[in-house]
Design a protein around this motif. Structure first.
Motif, PDB file in Angstrom:
ATOM      1  N   ILE A 113     -31.839  22.843 -22.024  1.00  0.00           N
ATOM      2  CA  ILE A 113     -31.718  23.414 -20.672  1.00  0.00           C
ATOM      3  C   ILE A 113     -31.805  22.320 -19.613  1.00  0.00           C
ATOM      4  CG2 ILE A 113     -34.173  23.979 -20.326  1.00  0.00           C
ATOM      5  CD1 ILE A 113     -31.069  25.941 -19.108  1.00  0.00           C
ATOM      6  N   VAL A 114     -32.602  21.291 -19.848  1.00  0.00           N
ATOM      7  CA  VAL A 114     -32.666  20.187 -18.890  1.00  0.00           C
ATOM      8  C   VAL A 114     -31.329  19.446 -18.858  1.00  0.00           C
ATOM      9  CG1 VAL A 114     -33.756  17.959 -18.364  1.00  0.00           C
ATOM     10  CG2 VAL A 114     -35.172  19.939 -18.973  1.00  0.00           C
ATOM     11  N   HIS A 115     -30.705  19.285 -20.022  1.00  0.00           N
ATOM     12  CA  HIS A 115     -29.379  18.664 -20.063  1.00  0.00           C
ATOM     13  C   HIS A 115     -28.371  19.501 -19.273  1.00  0.00           C
ATOM     14  CE1 HIS A 115     -25.768  16.679 -21.551  1.00  0.00           C
ATOM     15  NE2 HIS A 115     -25.301  17.876 -21.894  1.00  0.00           N
ATOM     16  N   ILE A 116     -28.410  20.814 -19.454  1.00  0.00           N
ATOM     17  CA  ILE A 116     -27.501  21.699 -18.719  1.00  0.00           C
ATOM     18  C   ILE A 116     -27.739  21.577 -17.219  1.00  0.00           C
ATOM     19  CG2 ILE A 116     -27.048  24.138 -18.204  1.00  0.00           C
ATOM     20  CD1 ILE A 116     -27.343  24.666 -21.234  1.00  0.00           C
ATOM     21  N   GLN A 117     -29.000  21.585 -16.802  1.00  0.00           N
ATOM     22  CA  GLN A 117     -29.312  21.479 -15.381  1.00  0.00           C
ATOM     23  C   GLN A 117     -28.812  20.150 -14.817  1.00  0.00           C
ATOM     24  OE1 GLN A 117     -30.028  23.941 -13.686  1.00  0.00           O
ATOM     25  NE2 GLN A 117     -31.761  25.158 -14.397  1.00  0.00           N
ATOM     26  N   LEU A 212     -37.037  22.023  -9.889  1.00  0.00           N
ATOM     27  CA  LEU A 212     -38.337  22.400 -10.446  1.00  0.00           C
ATOM     28  C   LEU A 212     -38.626  23.891 -10.302  1.00  0.00           C
ATOM     29  CD1 LEU A 212     -40.531  19.414  -9.229  1.00  0.00           C
ATOM     30  CD2 LEU A 212     -40.145  20.044 -11.608  1.00  0.00           C
ATOM     31  N   THR A 213     -37.964  24.557  -9.368  1.00  0.00           N
ATOM     32  CA  THR A 213     -38.267  25.979  -9.171  1.00  0.00           C
ATOM     33  C   THR A 213     -37.890  26.820 -10.388  1.00  0.00           C
ATOM     34  OG1 THR A 213     -36.137  26.420  -8.084  1.00  0.00           O
ATOM     35  CG2 THR A 213     -38.016  25.863  -6.657  1.00  0.00           C
ATOM     36  N   PHE A 214     -36.844  26.425 -11.118  1.00  0.00           N
ATOM     37  CA  PHE A 214     -36.487  27.228 -12.296  1.00  0.00           C
ATOM     38  C   PHE A 214     -37.581  27.116 -13.352  1.00  0.00           C
ATOM     39  CE2 PHE A 214     -35.203  23.716 -15.015  1.00  0.00           C
ATOM     40  CZ  PHE A 214     -35.190  24.258 -16.296  1.00  0.00           C
ATOM     41  N   ALA A 215     -38.224  25.945 -13.434  1.00  0.00           N
ATOM     42  CA  ALA A 215     -39.329  25.768 -14.383  1.00  0.00           C
ATOM     43  C   ALA A 215     -40.539  26.574 -13.940  1.00  0.00           C
ATOM     44  CB  ALA A 215     -39.685  24.289 -14.499  1.00  0.00           C
ATOM     45  N   ASP A 237     -41.858  17.550 -19.210  1.00  0.00           N
ATOM     46  CA  ASP A 237     -41.836  16.249 -19.886  1.00  0.00           C
ATOM     47  C   ASP A 237     -40.418  15.717 -19.984  1.00  0.00           C
ATOM     48  OD1 ASP A 237     -44.571  16.383 -20.216  1.00  0.00           O
ATOM     49  OD2 ASP A 237     -44.476  17.056 -22.305  1.00  0.00           O
ATOM     50  N   GLU A 238     -39.471  16.602 -20.332  1.00  0.00           N
ATOM     51  CA  GLU A 238     -38.070  16.199 -20.476  1.00  0.00           C
ATOM     52  C   GLU A 238     -37.489  15.751 -19.135  1.00  0.00           C
ATOM     53  OE1 GLU A 238     -34.706  15.325 -22.644  1.00  0.00           O
ATOM     54  OE2 GLU A 238     -36.628  16.022 -23.448  1.00  0.00           O
ATOM     55  N   MET A 239     -37.991  16.339 -18.049  1.00  0.00           N
ATOM     56  CA  MET A 239     -37.544  15.964 -16.708  1.00  0.00           C
ATOM     57  C   MET A 239     -38.238  14.718 -16.183  1.00  0.00           C
ATOM     58  SD  MET A 239     -37.398  19.767 -14.967  1.00  0.00           S
ATOM     59  CE  MET A 239     -36.779  19.213 -13.388  1.00  0.00           C
ATOM     60  N   ASP A 240     -39.216  14.199 -16.944  1.00  0.00           N
ATOM     61  CA  ASP A 240     -40.017  13.047 -16.502  1.00  0.00           C
ATOM     62  C   ASP A 240     -40.665  13.318 -15.151  1.00  0.00           C
ATOM     63  OD1 ASP A 240     -39.431  11.443 -18.748  1.00  0.00           O
ATOM     64  OD2 ASP A 240     -37.510  10.851 -17.869  1.00  0.00           O
ATOM     65  N   GLN A 245     -44.287  15.726  -8.271  1.00  0.00           N
ATOM     66  CA  GLN A 245     -43.395  16.792  -8.724  1.00  0.00           C
ATOM     67  C   GLN A 245     -44.176  17.891  -9.452  1.00  0.00           C
ATOM     68  OE1 GLN A 245     -40.639  14.173 -10.857  1.00  0.00           O
ATOM     69  NE2 GLN A 245     -38.984  14.888  -9.528  1.00  0.00           N
ATOM     70  N   ARG A 246     -45.178  17.484 -10.222  1.00  0.00           N
ATOM     71  CA  ARG A 246     -46.003  18.480 -10.914  1.00  0.00           C
ATOM     72  C   ARG A 246     -46.851  19.271  -9.925  1.00  0.00           C
ATOM     73  NH1 ARG A 246     -46.281  17.781 -16.645  1.00  0.00           N
ATOM     74  NH2 ARG A 246     -44.927  16.062 -17.285  1.00  0.00           N
TER      75      ARG A 246
END
Length: 297
Positions: A113-117, A212-215, A237-240, A245-246
């Motif tokens: 999903i991170v790749h898609i985003q 980040l809102t989708f997460a 984690d995948e988004m680093d 940001q957290r």
């Protein structure tokens, strides 16, 4: 409404469906799965004029860049409804299979999903005018406050407390660019088959702003279902995601928690979003948990 679906199938496929199933999802639309000659299709209806213009445009763009979305087969109007007929993608929504997923499964889905985003953010462009991310944040909170007041199941003070924290992240919010992303791909609208993402459905718009809102929306949805949140941890984690940001992610989680509160008891089309004492207590508990996490940062 089955007769309406039959008439649309006659007009588009020149055949009648052997089966018609009304989906439990689709608060803003009427959504049906139809079966014609052993093939399945999705039919979406709306009473809004030109309801699917953006849907057709966006699905075309997403298909071009390799995002697994349904193909548009037919669109038009019938009686007082606009409709769109879409190809059917096999798979179950994430919420329906989440409890059966292993940690490794969740890690794989998070990576996908991170790749898609990232593909959407890099390869799509959406024109926006008079836009700021702060306006978006205020819009979500203002809507939550209005709905909570109207429905009367929660305290508006909870929204006001979240609003009071905006200055802490103001500089961060002011730097957010109108970057395209899929903002409604959470525990719903994300189809999973054989441990991988098979499709993304119900794409009527593209979000712009902080991905980040989708997460965060996924995080609150998982908490609301009483599930673990490993999938979201893997996404971050995948988004680093760094410390700021957290922190923004946790703020967005509070924002969507009060948004969930506002939706409870609200009527969409012919459906009312369920509300009862158990739901009220659960969302209040989630809010308290998130607030304590926020205050401890």
């Amino acid at each position: 409404m089955d007769e309406l679906i039959i008439n649309i199938c006659r007009a588009t496929f020149h055949d009648e469906p052997a089966k018609i199933k009304r989906c439990s999802v689709g608060l803003a639309n009427y959504v049906f799965i139809v079966e014609i000659k052993e093939s399945k299709y999705t039919v979406r209806l709306s009473t809004e004029k030109n309801a699917y213009n953006d849907t057709v445009r966006l699905l075309g763009k997403l298909t071009e860049i390799g995002i697994p979305v349904p193909r548009v087969l037919y669109c038009g109007s019938f009686e007082q409804y606009d409709y769109v007929v879409l190809s059917y993608i096999e798979g179950e929504e994430l919420w329906a299979v989440y409890k059966q997923l292993t940690k490794e499964d969740k890690k794989i889905l998070a990576k996908e999903i991170v790749h898609i985003q990232r593909e959407v953010s890099l390869r799509l462009s959406e024109h926006v005018e008079d836009w700021t991310w702060l306006d978006f944040v205020h819009e979500i909170l203002d809507r939550a406050k209005v709905l909570i007041e109207e429905n009367g199941f929660f305290e508006t003070e909870k929204v006001i407390r979240v609003e009071s924290q905006i200055p802490i992240l103001q500089m961060y919010f002011e730097k957010v660019e109108p970057t395209p992303y899929l903002d409604d791909v959470t525990t719903k609208n994300l189809l999973v088959k054989d441990g991988h993402i098979s499709g993304i459905i119900d794409v009527d718009w593209i979000g712009v702003g902080d991905v980040l809102t989708f997460a965060a929306l996924t995080y609150v949805a998982l908490l609301n279902m009483g599930y673990d949140t490993d999938y979201v941890s893997f996404i971050l984690d995948e988004m680093d995601a760094d410390d700021i940001q957290r922190k923004a992610f946790l703020f967005y989680s509070l924002m969507y928690c009060v948004d969930f509160m506002g939706e409870r008891g609200t009527k969409y089309k012919d459906k009312v979003v369920e509300v009862n004492l158990q739901i009220i207590d659960r969302l209040n508990d989630i809010y308290d948990r998130l607030w304590n996490e926020w205050r401890s940062l």
